[in-house]
Design a protein around this motif. Structure first.
Motif, short mmCIF file in Angstrom:
data_model
loop_
_atom_site.label_atom_id
_atom_site.label_comp_id
_atom_site.label_asym_id
_atom_site.label_seq_id
_atom_site.Cartn_x
_atom_site.Cartn_y
_atom_site.Cartn_z
N LYS A 82 -0.40 -2.55 -0.45
CA LYS A 82 -1.60 -2.26 -0.81
C LYS A 82 -1.56 -0.83 -1.52
N TYR A 142 -7.39 -0.58 -0.13
CA TYR A 142 -6.19 -0.07 -0.74
C TYR A 142 -5.99 1.52 -0.51
N GLU A 155 0.97 -7.86 -3.40
CA GLU A 155 1.13 -7.36 -1.92
C GLU A 155 2.70 -7.50 -1.36
N ASN A 158 -2.17 -3.03 -9.79
CA ASN A 158 -1.81 -1.89 -8.64
C ASN A 158 -1.70 -0.52 -9.27
#
Ligand code: SF4
Length: 349
Positions: A51, A337, A46, A293
């Motif tokens: 996010k 997210y 993060e 991610n």
């Protein structure tokens, strides 16, 4: 246990650990330790990427392959595989649909198929880049000569994915026929780095004959290579391969390794892979919650998806691209997210 907490703190602050420390961490099953590992991995993720979830539109454009990797469902010797190739126009149609759905990275993935000469690949890359100059093109088409990698790059390719599969020579030989070598694969990765690609390596978790020491070697190799992306997923057997009866890798270990990789390479792009979503219905969510991610929804035409079966029971093979896109967005929202419309380049700090 306190020792392992210190190892995690040290990983967090220095992004490094010794072979012994990594081994102990991989072997650890203490929930408190693993929760702490995950917590710090998410904190690091993060701090670099917030996010945001980056999407890669995966276009599986050929399932022909000259190689015979023992674990792969589209290996040359699999006579049950129904082979297909997409034309340039079909690939561009996938990009068009993807662009409208908000994708800004297209990943062209295929077996090592000599039908697609260097010129053909360059032509496809140039066409995509001229139609969608704000998008990144990633290639994932295996081991090539340095001059070919250079030509693709000059044509506009931005990134290249080439999983190293295992960083241990002996293990590599157990997964591949004799004519393939780890040394050559590593050489390819270094060529790609030298040329200037954003490079992705990676490995299967729980592949046949894999030991904890092999996994530590994988982590140390990744640390040495410093790729921009790392793709890992559980090994899942395919019924038409020599490994048909081998046990699958686990979600647990894959997720743990994702967190360790996030701490070793804080800025890396780390996908929660389709294989992780196949082994567990919420595998991709768990991957993101462990420091991942990136997600790679499928943009291949629905008619060919079932033919690109690297392993059994692969998810999302019956869905339209729009459905995959929407499903991905909802799944991420549910865990706090947000999917973004962005090329999702590697961020240097
Ligand atoms: S893993 Fe890749 S190189 Fe090996 S057989 Fe499958 S598609 Fe070909």
């Amino acid at each position: 246990m306190s020792n392992l907490m210190e190892v995690i703190n040290q990983l967090y602050s220095t992004h490094s650990a010794t072979r012994e420390e990594l081994k102990e961490l991989i072997l650890c099953n203490d929930k408190k330790v693993l929760d702490y590992l995950k917590k710090l991995a998410v904190k690091v993720r993060e701090s670099v990427y917030g996010k945001d979830i980056y999407l890669r539109g995966l276009i599986e454009f050929t399932n022909y392959c000259k190689n015979d990797c023992y674990y792969c469902g589209i290996r040359k010797s699999n006579k049950n595989a129904i082979r297909y190739r997409l034309t340039k126009e079909e690939i561009l149609d996938c990009c068009k649909e993807g662009y409208e759905l908000g994708f800004r990275t297209f990943v062209l993935q295929g077996g090592e198929d000599s039908y697609y000469s260097c010129e053909k690949i360059c032509d496809i890359v140039r066409s995509i880049k001229s139609s969608y100059p704000d998008c990144a093109v990633t290639l994932s088409i295996g081991e090539k000569e340095r001059s070919e990698y250079q030509a693709y790059f000059d044509a506009g390719a931005d990134r290249y994915l080439l999983r190293h599969e295992t960083a241990d020579e002996t293990h590599y030989k157990k997964l591949h026929p004799p004519k393939m070598s780890l040394a050559h694969r590593k050489q390819c990765l270094y060529h790609l780095k030298e040329i200037g690609y954003q490079v992705g390596c990676g490995f299967m978790v729980g592949s046949p004959y894999q030991t904890v020491d092999h996994l530590v070697s994988d982590l140390l190799f990744i640390k040495e290579l410093e790729p921009e992306m790392v793709g890992i997923g559980p090994f899942i057997s395919h019924k038409d391969t020599p490994f048909a009866n081998c046990e699958n890798g686990t979600e647990e270990l894959t997720v743990k390794l994702l967190s360790i990789i996030r701490l070793l390479l804080p800025n890396c792009l780390l996908p929660a892979t389709t294989a992780l979503g196949t082994i567990d219905p919420f595998g991709r969510e768990h991957g993101i919650e462990a420091g991942g991610n990136v997600l790679m929804p499928n943009l291949s035409p629905t008619a060919v998806r079932k033919k690109y079966m690297l392993y059994d029971n692969k998810i999302c093979t019956g869905d339209e691209s729009a459905q995959c896109r929407q499903c991905t967005e909802l799944r991420m929202e549910k865990i706090g997210y947000q999917v973004v419309t962005d090329r999702g380049d590697f961020k240097r700090s």
